[in-house]
Design an enzyme around this catalytic site. Sequence first.
Site, short mmCIF file in Angstrom:
data_model
loop_
_atom_site.label_atom_id
_atom_site.label_comp_id
_atom_site.label_asym_id
_atom_site.label_seq_id
_atom_site.Cartn_x
_atom_site.Cartn_y
_atom_site.Cartn_z
N GLU A 44 -11.19 0.31 -12.51
CA GLU A 44 -10.65 -0.77 -11.67
C GLU A 44 -11.81 -1.49 -10.99
O GLU A 44 -12.56 -0.88 -10.24
CB GLU A 44 -9.73 -0.11 -10.64
CG GLU A 44 -9.17 -1.00 -9.58
CD GLU A 44 -8.43 -0.17 -8.51
OE1 GLU A 44 -7.89 0.93 -8.81
OE2 GLU A 44 -8.43 -0.61 -7.35
N ARG A 48 -13.16 -6.90 -3.93
CA ARG A 48 -13.90 -6.85 -2.66
C ARG A 48 -15.10 -7.77 -2.73
O ARG A 48 -15.63 -8.19 -1.71
CB ARG A 48 -14.39 -5.44 -2.38
CG ARG A 48 -13.28 -4.46 -2.14
CD ARG A 48 -13.89 -3.15 -1.80
NE ARG A 48 -12.92 -2.09 -1.78
CZ ARG A 48 -13.13 -0.92 -1.21
NH1 ARG A 48 -14.29 -0.67 -0.62
NH2 ARG A 48 -12.20 0.00 -1.22
N LYS A 132 0.38 3.24 -6.34
CA LYS A 132 -0.86 3.81 -5.80
C LYS A 132 -0.53 4.38 -4.42
O LYS A 132 0.03 3.67 -3.59
CB LYS A 132 -1.89 2.68 -5.69
CG LYS A 132 -3.10 3.01 -4.83
CD LYS A 132 -4.14 1.91 -4.97
CE LYS A 132 -5.23 2.03 -3.93
NZ LYS A 132 -6.49 1.43 -4.37
O1 LIG Z 1 -10.18 -1.43 -2.68
C1 LIG Z 1 -8.98 -1.18 -2.73
O2 LIG Z 1 -8.19 -1.86 -3.33
C2 LIG Z 1 -8.41 -0.03 -2.04
O3 LIG Z 1 -7.23 0.08 -1.95
C3 LIG Z 1 -9.22 0.98 -1.48
C4 LIG Z 1 -9.84 1.97 -2.46
O4 LIG Z 1 -8.95 2.36 -3.45
C5 LIG Z 1 -10.29 3.11 -1.67
O5 LIG Z 1 -11.14 2.66 -0.65
C6 LIG Z 1 -10.99 4.15 -2.45
O6 LIG Z 1 -11.11 5.21 -1.59
P1 LIG Z 1 -12.36 6.15 -1.61
O7 LIG Z 1 -12.46 6.68 -2.99
O8 LIG Z 1 -12.04 7.22 -0.61
O9 LIG Z 1 -13.50 5.29 -1.21
#
Ligand SMILES: O=C(O)C(=O)C[C@H](O)[C@H](O)COP(=O)(O)O
Length: 212
Positions: A44, A48, A132
């Site tokens: 994915e 961001r 999700k």
């Molecule tokens: O960017 C997005 O669309 C999100 O919804 C957040 C990410 O899925 C999480 O930040 C991943 O989490 P970590 O693996 O703990 O860093």
Amino acid sequence: MTQYPVASLIAPHAKLIPVLHVEDPDRAEPLLEALVSAGIKILEVTLRSACGPEVIKRMRALGTDAIVGAGTITKPDQLASVIDAGAEFGVSPALTPALAEGARLSGLPFLPGVCTPSEALFAREFGFFEQKFFPADLMGGLGWIKHVDPLFPDLKFCPTGGISDDNSSQYLALRNIFAVGGAFLAPRELIEAADWQTIHKRGKMSVAAAAR
Ligand SMILES: O=C(O)C(=O)C[C@H](O)[C@H](O)COP(=O)(O)O
């Protein structure tokens, strides 16, 4: 009711979804190669960064068998650009009626973010049976997933947020989990450092840890 399946895109051996934050489109090709050669078959690319669609396009152009999706979709008007770029599925961290409707109309296999039972039902009413669960660690983790299983046996989840090699296999052992996602599979710092060897090595370790 219509379904927008993401799980059916995922082969049984591909249950780890890296959540990628890429700021430089030139990182697209070596990053994909490092992950695919480690056994990661789906990923994915988040929105961001502004270059998310460009990264998706460049990854798709490589023609590997990896499934490339778009993450961090928070507004319906982002759907067209990721579809144009070749995204094979979309992921959102949360859901609004406008986003649900936009995703449904777009036809893109879509994984909406939920973190409460009410949100899970809201998403189901729009036809999303695969969701999700985010942020998994803060919202109850494995316990949440176990609690909702008997209530919503038709729903399947991809927990994200706080997933690591230490807990991925515990999540994946549950009936109502079809995959787990996370940045741990290719942390932003390693992508920025262009450290493909470490990403590849860690990817292989994560694939092995998930299968434990
Ligand atoms: O960017 C997005 O669309 C999100 O919804 C957040 C990410 O899925 C999480 O930040 C991943 O989490 P970590 O693996 O703990 O860093």
